[in-house]
Each structure stands twice: as structure tokens, then as C-alpha cells.
Design an enzyme around this catalytic site. Structure first.
Site, short mmCIF file in Angstrom:
data_model
loop_
_atom_site.label_atom_id
_atom_site.label_comp_id
_atom_site.label_asym_id
_atom_site.label_seq_id
_atom_site.Cartn_x
_atom_site.Cartn_y
_atom_site.Cartn_z
N LYS A 64 0.81 -1.22 0.00
CA LYS A 64 0.00 0.00 0.00
C LYS A 64 0.85 1.28 0.00
O LYS A 64 0.44 2.28 -0.56
CB LYS A 64 -0.96 0.00 1.19
N ASP A 101 -10.28 2.36 2.66
CA ASP A 101 -10.41 1.54 3.88
C ASP A 101 -11.20 2.28 4.98
O ASP A 101 -12.09 1.71 5.60
CB ASP A 101 -9.03 1.15 4.44
#
Ligand code: NDP
Length: 269
Positions: A64, A101
């Protein structure tokens, strides 16, 4: 047909193809969505090759931060999180990086009917998942957020991005003896069947959320919280589907309904 995939290492366990294929059917989108195993030392080469045909990627552990560096344009929430879980390859050659997220987590909190406004929130863990959700938790205007981590340096790094939070260790938390309205488990402890080292009386009357998920909807953490007097508990499957719906929206410009997919995924686990 437009191509998408989830990229990570390992990647076999990922439920994202199931979720996005259901979204695509529901929204009549002509696309396919697969899994892409990325060598640990070649994120850039793997993404460059996929981009020749692909329109977008979800990015998971441990890439990420590299996805964050790869993107040309970052959304505000990706900028704040310092990590990207969604890449969109635009027709003009630019790459948008987003992080869904945190918004996926808040989608699930609202689905559960929970409200963080004015609440005292305890977040356990300071890994990628915790970093992804902190900004979205703060947007809900809680009274306070305390982040607790075994390795204090990682918690302090997150505090550098989110000055409003306080950070401490598990020993510090035990010494403080404070009570909270909400406890969020963003550690990976449940994966090993372990619970965080906090006083069991802290679970009394709280809302307890575990980012980890499982077939039954219960985890060792949610079971432990319930048996120590939690008011309500949830695992993180709704967050998983919620963040996927937001990635889908960025790519395709339509907002799929996560609810039926969450139900189907639970049955499929
Ligand atoms: P990371 O590996 O980045 O972070 C793991 C965290 O767990 C760290 O804070 C680490 O502490 C802590 N931890 C691990 N072992 C221990 C231990 N023995 N005692 C105390 N703390 C420990 O993982 P992620 O942040 O990416 O993921 C965390 C969890 O969230 C996982 O269960 C993952 O499956 C879940 N997740 C769920 C999502 C969803 O959509 N539902 C999305 C993303 C993640 P330390 O820093 O000290 O090592």
C-alpha cells in the site's frame, strides 16, 4: 472487456474477485476482476505491465505504501492515510491513488447503527489498517481517540499525521485505567487466536469492532468482548465489502449496493 485485479503477496485468500464480480453483475458492467500475485521486489514492473491492458487495481499487503508512491494524483484521504488501496489508470495516462479503507469502515459502522460522535474511542494497533481508518474516525467527531500499540514508535508516527489523537502502550493503557465507549481491534492478533492485552473490565458496555472477519461473524476478540459485557460487537466483513464498493465507484462511476454482496459473501466464507 475492462480489466481489474487485486494485487498483493500473498493473494490467493483474497475475496475481492468474488465481491467485484457480484458488483459488476448487479451494475451491468462489462469488466473482469482477477488476482495478481506481485513479486515482493517488483511492484513497479508488475503494475506497469498490468497497466498496458488494465484499468485499475486494488492493492493489499504489503504494497500500500508503494502504491501511494506510484500514483500521480492522490485523493485527500489517501494523502492523509499515507497509503493507497485503489489505483485508477486514467485514459490520459495519469494514475489516481485512493484509500477507501477508512470510508469502508465508517460505511459499516453506520450499517450497524453505531455513532461515534462525542464518543471515547480506543483503537488497538498501529499497522496499515489502523492508519487507514483513523482519519475517517476523526471525521465522525468523537470526543477522544486513543491509539494503543505494542511498538510505540509506530503509534507516534501515526500521531504525526493526526495530531488530535493520543497514543500509548498497553502498559500505559493499564496504568491509565480509563473507560471507553468503543474499542476497535486493528491488530492482527485474531489471526492467531489471541486477544489484546487490555483489562477485561474495559469491555463493559462498549461497542467492540474487530477488523478481522470470519465465517460466523464472530472472532476471538468479539467473543471475548461479549463474554466481558460488551453491548454490541461486529467483525470486519462489512468493512471489506464497503471499501470495495467505494473502489468500484471510483473506477466505474456507479455506486453498487454492498448489502446483498455482504450477505452472499458471508454464506460463501
Ligand atoms: P499490520 O501487520 O500492518 O499491523 C499489525 C498490527 O497488529 C500492529 O499494530 C502490530 O503491533 C499488532 N500486533 C501484531 N501482533 C501483536 C501482538 N502479539 N501483540 C500486540 N500487538 C500485535 O496489519 P494490518 O494493519 O494490515 O491489519 C490488521 C488487521 O486488520 C488484520 O487482522 C487484517 O486482516 C485486518 N484488516 C481488515 C480489513 C477489512 O476490510 N476488514 C482491511 C485491512 C486489514 P506492532 O506494531 O507492535 O508490531
Amino acid at each position: 472487456m475492462d480489466k481489474y485485479a487485486v494485487l498483493g503477496n500473498p493473494i490467493n485468500h483474497s475475496r475481492s474477485p468474488f465481491i467485484h464480480t457480484m458488483f459488476a453483475e448487479a451494475e451491468s458492467q462489462n469488466m473482469e476482476y482477477g488476482r495478481l500475485l506481485c513479486p515482493l521486489d517488483d511492484f513497479k514492473g508488475t503494475v506497469d505491465a498490468f497497466r498496458k491492458e488494465g484499468k485499475g487495481l486494488n492493492v493489499t499487503v504489503p504494497f500500500k505504501e508503494q502504491a501511494f508512491a506510484y500514483a500521480d494524483i492522490l485523493t485527500d484521504r489517501a494523502q492523509r492515510a499515507g497509503a493507497v488501496n485503489t489505483l485508477k489508470f486514467c485514459d490520459d495516462g495519469s494514475v489516481i491513488g485512493d484509500n477507501t479503507d477508512g470510508a469502508g469502515f465508517i460505511y459499516d459502522i453506520k450499517r450497524l447503527g453505531w455513532n461515534f460522535s462525542g464518543k471515547n474511542i480506543l483503537v488497538l494497533g498501529a499497522g496499515g489498517a489502523a492508519r487507514g481508518i483513523i482519519g475517517s474516525i476523526l471525521d465522525e467527531k468523537p470526543e477522544s481517540v486513543l491509539l494503543v500499540n505494542r511498538t510505540i514508535e509506530k503509534a507516534e508516527l501515526i500521531k504525526q499525521s493526526f495530531n488530535e489523537i493520543n497514543v500509548t502502550t498497553y502498559d500505559g493503557l493499564l496504568a491509565e485505567g480509563r473507560m471507553f465507549d468503543v474499542i476497535v481491534n486493528a491488530t492482527s492478533l485474531s489471526l492467531n487466536g489471541e486477544v489484546p492485552r487490555i483489562n477485561e473490565s474495559m469491555y463493559s458496555n462498549v461497542l467492540a469492532y474487530d477488523l478481522m472477519y470470519g465465517k460466523t461473524g464472530a472472532t476471538v476478540f468479539t467473543d471475548y468482548a461479549m463474554s466481558n459485557g460488551a453491548q454490541e460487537v461486529s467483525d470486519g466483513l462489512g468493512m471489506l465489502v464497503g471499501q470495495a464498493a467505494l473502489s468500484f465507484n471510483l473506477w466505474r462511476g456507479v455506486a453498487p449496493d454492498p448489502a446483498p454482496v455482504l450477505k452472499a459473501l458471508r454464506n460463501q466464507l
